[in-house]
Design an enzyme around this catalytic site. Structure first.
Site, PDB file in Angstrom:
ATOM      1  N   LYS A  50     -10.861  -1.406   8.169  1.00  0.00           N
ATOM      2  CA  LYS A  50      -9.463  -1.370   8.836  1.00  0.00           C
ATOM      3  C   LYS A  50      -9.762  -0.711  10.203  1.00  0.00           C
ATOM      4  CE  LYS A  50      -5.465   2.087   8.413  1.00  0.00           C
ATOM      5  NZ  LYS A  50      -4.942   3.221   7.656  1.00  0.00           N
ATOM      6  N   THR A  71      -3.918   6.080   2.736  1.00  0.00           N
ATOM      7  CA  THR A  71      -4.457   7.173   3.257  1.00  0.00           C
ATOM      8  C   THR A  71      -5.295   8.297   2.054  1.00  0.00           C
ATOM      9  OG1 THR A  71      -2.151   7.543   4.148  1.00  0.00           O
ATOM     10  CG2 THR A  71      -3.366   9.586   4.289  1.00  0.00           C
ATOM     11  N   GLU A  78       0.856  -0.876  -0.048  1.00  0.00           N
ATOM     12  CA  GLU A  78      -0.219  -0.062  -0.004  1.00  0.00           C
ATOM     13  C   GLU A  78       0.802   1.217  -0.171  1.00  0.00           C
ATOM     14  OE1 GLU A  78      -2.276   2.532   3.736  1.00  0.00           O
ATOM     15  OE2 GLU A  78      -2.318   0.169   3.753  1.00  0.00           O
TER      16      GLU A  78
END
Length: 217
Positions: free
Chosen positions: A133, A73, A44
């Site tokens: 998450k 993000t 990621e």
């Protein structure tokens, strides 16, 4: 790749290495090479990293078929579109932003929103996010994940924050389906030959720790 195909890949390999920092394009490619050598097959690249979108595109080209590349993000619907245009196979957010969720659904792309409470997790699920998450997971640890999953066992959790070779077994036991791993793998230091060797070794240690946890469960 469809969201279901991406989820199958994530649930198979389970480790998502987070690359965040001012490494430059060449540095990010070297970091990914070192991770892959250590057995980590999902990365990621956070959008607040230098040249993140270009890096995502180049990683996809360089590691096609060998490594799944996503964007992290992801905070806005605009971020969603930019990341998808760069070739991100999945998106991970630090928070639950409903316009981002809608944008990802419109583009048929898997987005894992960041949640911390049971209410946030259920809201995400109602909006179509079965996988979320849990962040920051180290704030309350594996016992908190276990407590969340007791009433919310219809939701898949990916703890992020504080996951390392010493804690991954406990998070696995608590019911995590995958793990976001930051500085336990990629550290915010200069990308030297010695650091790349050390990164590959850290990756191997973590991959082995996960394998042991899965074998004993």
């Amino acid at each position: 790749m469809t969201p279901e195909t991406v989820k199958q890949h994530l649930y198979k390999h389970r480790l998502i290495s987070i690359i965040r920092g001012k490494f430059g394009l060449e540095g990010i490619l070297k970091l990914a090479e070192a991770l892959l050598s250590g057995g980590v097959k999902v990365v990621e690249v956070t959008l607040n990293s230098t040249d993140a979108l270009t890096a995502i595109s180049q990683l996809n080209e360089h590691f096609a078929g060998d490594m799944l590349v996503g964007a992290g993000t992801v905070r806005t619907a605009s971020d969603v579109k930019d990341a998808i245009n760069a070739g991100a196979s999945f998106l991970i957010a630090p928070c639950l932003d409903l316009p981002s969720v809608e944008a990802a659904k419109a583009h048929n792309t898997l987005l894992l929103p960041g949640i911390f409470t049971a209410s946030e997790a259920q809201t995400a699920y109602v909006e179509g996010c079965q996988t979320v998450k849990l962040f920051p997971a180290d704030a309350l640890g594996p016992s908190y994940l276990k407590a969340l999953r007791a009433p919310l066992d219809h939701i898949d959790f990916v703890p992020t924050g504080g996951v390392n070779h010493e804690t991954i077994g406990a998070f696995h036991q608590a019911g995590a389906v995958a793990f976001g791993v930051g500085s336990a793998l990629v550290k915010n230091v200069e990308v030297t030959a010695d650091e790349l060797t050390a990164l590959t070794e850290r990756a191997r240690v973590l991959v082995n720790a996960l394998a042991e946890a899965r074998a004993s469960s």
